[in-house]
Structure formats: structure tokens, C-alpha cells
Write a protein that holds these residues in place. Structure first.
Motif, PDB file in Angstrom:
ATOM      1  N   ARG A  17      39.370  45.927  65.522  1.00 43.24           N
ATOM      2  CA  ARG A  17      39.502  47.356  65.202  1.00 43.24           C
ATOM      3  C   ARG A  17      39.886  47.586  63.753  1.00 43.24           C
ATOM      4  O   ARG A  17      40.178  48.687  63.351  1.00 43.24           O
ATOM      5  CB  ARG A  17      40.553  47.990  66.121  1.00 43.24           C
ATOM      6  CG  ARG A  17      40.195  47.931  67.590  1.00 43.24           C
ATOM      7  CD  ARG A  17      41.194  48.677  68.467  1.00 43.24           C
ATOM      8  NE  ARG A  17      42.459  47.959  68.597  1.00 43.24           N
ATOM      9  CZ  ARG A  17      43.656  48.483  68.308  1.00 43.24           C
ATOM     10  NH1 ARG A  17      43.782  49.713  67.875  1.00 43.24           N
ATOM     11  NH2 ARG A  17      44.747  47.764  68.459  1.00 43.24           N
ATOM     12  N   GLU A  18      39.900  46.529  62.935  1.00 42.29           N
ATOM     13  CA  GLU A  18      40.410  46.604  61.568  1.00 42.29           C
ATOM     14  C   GLU A  18      39.313  46.631  60.518  1.00 42.29           C
ATOM     15  O   GLU A  18      38.243  46.068  60.706  1.00 42.29           O
ATOM     16  CB  GLU A  18      41.271  45.373  61.268  1.00 42.29           C
ATOM     17  CG  GLU A  18      42.504  45.269  62.098  1.00 42.29           C
ATOM     18  CD  GLU A  18      43.298  44.009  61.786  1.00 42.29           C
ATOM     19  OE1 GLU A  18      42.924  43.242  60.869  1.00 42.29           O
ATOM     20  OE2 GLU A  18      44.305  43.782  62.463  1.00 42.29           O
ATOM     21  N   VAL A  19      39.655  47.262  59.408  1.00 38.53           N
ATOM     22  CA  VAL A  19      38.907  47.146  58.165  1.00 38.53           C
ATOM     23  C   VAL A  19      39.953  46.857  57.090  1.00 38.53           C
ATOM     24  O   VAL A  19      40.941  47.585  56.978  1.00 38.53           O
ATOM     25  CB  VAL A  19      38.126  48.429  57.817  1.00 38.53           C
ATOM     26  CG1 VAL A  19      37.557  48.351  56.408  1.00 38.53           C
ATOM     27  CG2 VAL A  19      37.022  48.688  58.826  1.00 38.53           C
ATOM     28  N   PHE A 107      43.041  57.459  62.407  1.00 38.19           N
ATOM     29  CA  PHE A 107      43.347  56.036  62.320  1.00 38.19           C
ATOM     30  C   PHE A 107      44.521  55.812  61.382  1.00 38.19           C
ATOM     31  O   PHE A 107      44.847  56.657  60.546  1.00 38.19           O
ATOM     32  CB  PHE A 107      42.124  55.243  61.846  1.00 38.19           C
ATOM     33  CG  PHE A 107      41.463  55.809  60.616  1.00 38.19           C
ATOM     34  CD1 PHE A 107      41.883  55.431  59.350  1.00 38.19           C
ATOM     35  CD2 PHE A 107      40.428  56.728  60.731  1.00 38.19           C
ATOM     36  CE1 PHE A 107      41.267  55.961  58.216  1.00 38.19           C
ATOM     37  CE2 PHE A 107      39.808  57.258  59.601  1.00 38.19           C
ATOM     38  CZ  PHE A 107      40.232  56.871  58.341  1.00 38.19           C
ATOM     39  N   THR A 126      43.286  49.106  57.485  1.00 34.17           N
ATOM     40  CA  THR A 126      43.077  50.219  58.406  1.00 34.17           C
ATOM     41  C   THR A 126      42.873  49.696  59.815  1.00 34.17           C
ATOM     42  O   THR A 126      42.139  48.729  60.024  1.00 34.17           O
ATOM     43  CB  THR A 126      41.843  51.045  57.969  1.00 34.17           C
ATOM     44  OG1 THR A 126      42.096  51.548  56.662  1.00 34.17           O
ATOM     45  CG2 THR A 126      41.571  52.189  58.918  1.00 34.17           C
ATOM     46  N   PHE A 128      41.730  51.160  63.548  1.00 34.44           N
ATOM     47  CA  PHE A 128      41.164  52.248  64.347  1.00 34.44           C
ATOM     48  C   PHE A 128      41.662  52.129  65.779  1.00 34.44           C
ATOM     49  O   PHE A 128      42.093  51.067  66.216  1.00 34.44           O
ATOM     50  CB  PHE A 128      39.631  52.179  64.304  1.00 34.44           C
ATOM     51  CG  PHE A 128      39.073  52.468  62.940  1.00 34.44           C
ATOM     52  CD1 PHE A 128      38.693  53.751  62.585  1.00 34.44           C
ATOM     53  CD2 PHE A 128      38.963  51.459  61.988  1.00 34.44           C
ATOM     54  CE1 PHE A 128      38.203  54.023  61.319  1.00 34.44           C
ATOM     55  CE2 PHE A 128      38.475  51.719  60.723  1.00 34.44           C
ATOM     56  CZ  PHE A 128      38.087  53.001  60.393  1.00 34.44           C
ATOM     57  N   LYS A 131      37.451  49.719  69.014  1.00 36.84           N
ATOM     58  CA  LYS A 131      36.433  48.945  68.306  1.00 36.84           C
ATOM     59  C   LYS A 131      35.212  49.821  68.020  1.00 36.84           C
ATOM     60  O   LYS A 131      34.610  49.729  66.937  1.00 36.84           O
ATOM     61  CB  LYS A 131      36.022  47.728  69.124  1.00 36.84           C
ATOM     62  CG  LYS A 131      34.951  46.880  68.462  1.00 36.84           C
ATOM     63  CD  LYS A 131      34.515  45.716  69.349  1.00 36.84           C
ATOM     64  CE  LYS A 131      33.478  44.831  68.699  1.00 36.84           C
ATOM     65  NZ  LYS A 131      32.343  45.482  68.095  1.00 36.84           N
ATOM     66  N   ARG A 134      35.821  51.872  64.962  1.00 33.78           N
ATOM     67  CA  ARG A 134      35.760  51.009  63.784  1.00 33.78           C
ATOM     68  C   ARG A 134      34.303  50.708  63.445  1.00 33.78           C
ATOM     69  O   ARG A 134      33.889  50.811  62.298  1.00 33.78           O
ATOM     70  CB  ARG A 134      36.526  49.715  64.039  1.00 33.78           C
ATOM     71  CG  ARG A 134      36.536  48.777  62.849  1.00 33.78           C
ATOM     72  CD  ARG A 134      35.722  47.536  63.183  1.00 33.78           C
ATOM     73  NE  ARG A 134      35.782  46.612  62.065  1.00 33.78           N
ATOM     74  CZ  ARG A 134      34.727  46.015  61.556  1.00 33.78           C
ATOM     75  NH1 ARG A 134      33.533  46.237  62.036  1.00 33.78           N
ATOM     76  NH2 ARG A 134      34.832  45.187  60.556  1.00 33.78           N
TER      77      ARG A 134
END
Length: 167
Positions: A17-19, A107, A126, A128, A131, A134
Motif C-alpha cells: 500500500r506504499e509509495v 492517505f 505514503t 494508502f 492496495k 495505491r
């Protein structure tokens, strides 16, 4: 809900779920941090290449809000809303970011500023809520490249400020 404590366990649970984007900025940490503290700064660099920003409200404090519209180069307007959730000058800023205050898809993002000699390593992390959100942000809205461009614009702005101050 935040992913700031227990990085290893949190990262495992939120990895899909990350960036995360980062950039080394050739400026002192205090100057880079300052670029986030006032609209007069943010409006000059915030957003990907070709975007401009119009602010409706801004208060840089924990619990404060930044309401703005990002104007895309194609003329599309993107309403944005940020609530600052933690501010630890000059090392960390945490925020909740969505299209509006009651956005169920908002987010969490954490910006960190780490001194590296006379430069600053800026990381935007970040997470979210799902998934799918994201993936939509990455695939439909170019979140990774947009994040890189935004940090590039920050770097250009802050180094320009330093150049002006040196003259």
C-alpha cells in the motif's frame, strides 16, 4: 494507523500500500524544511512538472489545514486537502492528504529530512488505505513519477533560494 513506529513490522504489513520517493537536495535541512512552512514557498514549487497551485486556506501547525487546487497542464483542476498531523522541525512532517476533509480515500504521508553533509535527503513515504487505492494512484495518476517531479521542483526551488540569498 501511522506507520512511523516499528518500521520493520509496519513496512511488512503496508508494503503493498506504499509509495516511497526520495531526493537528495543540495541545501541545508532547515531551508528545505522551511519550503513547507508557508504558502509563499509551496505555491512556487508544489506539484509535478507543469502544475500550478491555488490556495484557499493554509495554516501550518498540527491540526492545521491546507486547502488548494492543483491545476494540471491540460487545464484539469484537482481539489486537494491536507491536514498536518505532526510537525517536528526540521526533521519530519506528517499529514493526511485527500481531495477534501471527509475523503474516505485520504492517505497518510510522512516527509523526513535527513542531513547529509551540506545537503538534505528528503523522503516522502505514503501509505494508502488499500492496495487498490495505491495501485490507482500509481497507474492512473502517476504517483511515483509525480512524487519524483515534485521533489525535483522542491530541490530547484530551495537551491534557487540559496543562490538568491548568497547574492
Amino acid at each position: 494507523m501511522s506507520s512511523t513506529g516499528g518500521q520493520d513490522a509496519a513496512s511488512t504489513k503496508t508494503a503493498d500500500r506504499e509509495v516511497v520517493v526520495s531526493r537528495l537536495v543540495a541545501a541545508r535541512r532547515e531551508a528545505v524544511f522551511e519550503a513547507f512552512t508557508a504558502v509563499r514557498h509551496l505555491s512556487r514549487w508544489w506539484g509535478p512538472d507543469g502544475f500550478t497551485t491555488t490556495t484557499a486556506a493554509f495554516e501550518f501547525r498540527v491540526g492545521g489545514v491546507w486547502e488548494f487546487v492543483m491545476h494540471g497542464p491540460d487545464g484539469t483542476d484537482y481539489p486537494e486537502w491536507i491536514r498536518w498531523t505532526a510537525i517536528d522541525p526540521p526533521s519530519r512532517i506528517a499529514m493526511l492528504h485527500g481531495e477534501r476533509a471527509d475523503d474516505p480515500d485520504a492517505f497518510e504521508s510522512v516527509l523526513t529530512f535527513e542531513e547529509v553533509g551540506d545537503s538534505t535527503q528528503v523522503e516522502l513515504h505514503t501509505v494508502f488505505t488499500t492496495k487498490a487505492l495505491r495501485d490507482r494512484a500509481v497507474d492512473q495518476f502517476g504517483a511515483v513519477e509525480g512524487g519524483r517531479q515534485t521533489l525535483g521542483n522542491l530541490a530547484d526551488y530551495v537551491t534557487g533560494m540559496a543562490d538568491e540569498g548568497a547574492g
